[in-house]
Scaffold this motif. Sequence first.
Motif, PDB file in Angstrom:
ATOM      1  N   HIS A   1      21.458  48.192 -38.615  1.00 54.82           N
ATOM      2  CA  HIS A   1      20.084  48.243 -38.152  1.00 54.82           C
ATOM      3  C   HIS A   1      20.062  48.753 -36.723  1.00 54.82           C
TER       4      HIS A   1
ATOM      5  N   THR B   1      17.118  50.190 -33.441  1.00 57.67           N
ATOM      6  CA  THR B   1      15.730  50.201 -33.003  1.00 57.67           C
ATOM      7  C   THR B   1      15.459  51.441 -32.184  1.00 57.67           C
TER       8      THR B   1
ATOM      9  N   TRP C   1      19.521  51.552 -41.287  1.00 59.23           N
ATOM     10  CA  TRP C   1      18.089  51.278 -41.130  1.00 59.23           C
ATOM     11  C   TRP C   1      17.763  51.385 -39.648  1.00 59.23           C
ATOM     12  N   ALA C   2      16.779  52.192 -39.312  1.00 58.20           N
ATOM     13  CA  ALA C   2      16.329  52.316 -37.924  1.00 58.20           C
ATOM     14  C   ALA C   2      14.895  51.817 -37.838  1.00 58.20           C
ATOM     15  N   THR C   3      14.580  51.146 -36.762  1.00 57.08           N
ATOM     16  CA  THR C   3      13.220  50.681 -36.536  1.00 57.08           C
ATOM     17  C   THR C   3      12.545  51.640 -35.574  1.00 57.08           C
TER      18      THR C   3
ATOM     19  N   THR D   1       8.488  50.132 -37.774  1.00 62.22           N
ATOM     20  CA  THR D   1       8.684  50.516 -39.160  1.00 62.22           C
ATOM     21  C   THR D   1      10.164  50.734 -39.394  1.00 62.22           C
ATOM     22  N   LYS D   2      10.721  50.038 -40.364  1.00 59.93           N
ATOM     23  CA  LYS D   2      12.135  50.216 -40.698  1.00 59.93           C
ATOM     24  C   LYS D   2      12.248  51.288 -41.767  1.00 59.93           C
ATOM     25  N   ARG D   3      13.095  52.279 -41.470  1.00 55.12           N
ATOM     26  CA  ARG D   3      13.305  53.398 -42.386  1.00 55.12           C
ATOM     27  C   ARG D   3      14.774  53.775 -42.443  1.00 55.12           C
TER      28      ARG D   3
ATOM     29  N   GLU E   1      10.281  51.703 -47.414  1.00 45.01           N
ATOM     30  CA  GLU E   1      10.244  51.464 -45.974  1.00 45.01           C
ATOM     31  C   GLU E   1       9.318  50.290 -45.707  1.00 45.01           C
ATOM     32  N   SER E   2       9.336  49.767 -44.479  1.00 44.73           N
ATOM     33  CA  SER E   2       8.648  48.500 -44.213  1.00 44.73           C
ATOM     34  C   SER E   2       7.170  48.618 -43.860  1.00 44.73           C
TER      35      SER E   2
END
Length: 143
Positions: free
Chosen positions: A3, A5, A58-60, A74-76, A122-123
């Motif tokens: 993860h 950000t 996963w990047a925010t 948004t996590k994608r 995605e989130s």
Amino acid sequence: VVHSTFDRSRMNISSSTSQSQKKRSHKALPPLFWYMEMGDWVKATERAKRHPREVKTWATLKTKSQEDAKVSGTKRLALHHACFKLRSTQPRDDLAEDPFVVVCRFILLLVNLYPEAAGTRESRHGCLPLHLASFASCAPRPK
């Protein structure tokens, strides 16, 4: 799965921003996402091939809503972000190939490297990469 950000507001770096602030912004996002954000699809392709782990990262991405300027994350995965970036591709006279086609080839590479991403949501709105690509294809393309 890793993860990370990324604060989209830092992409609009003013000339008064220090070099250390620029470096922190760059390090907050995996290089693969950085290249996609900058629209450098050649470097993004090279990076994905050399560092396939980043395709599964996963990047925010922090974005502001236009209605109330509320910041949300948004996590994608890389596939989501590439599909999302389709809407911002612009024709360029200095390129022999349509940038939309270049991004589509990159998307195919991401699917080949991590096919499970195609079925992952995605989130922000729960979109699959296909949804993001479809929305991009329906949006008017910049001229």
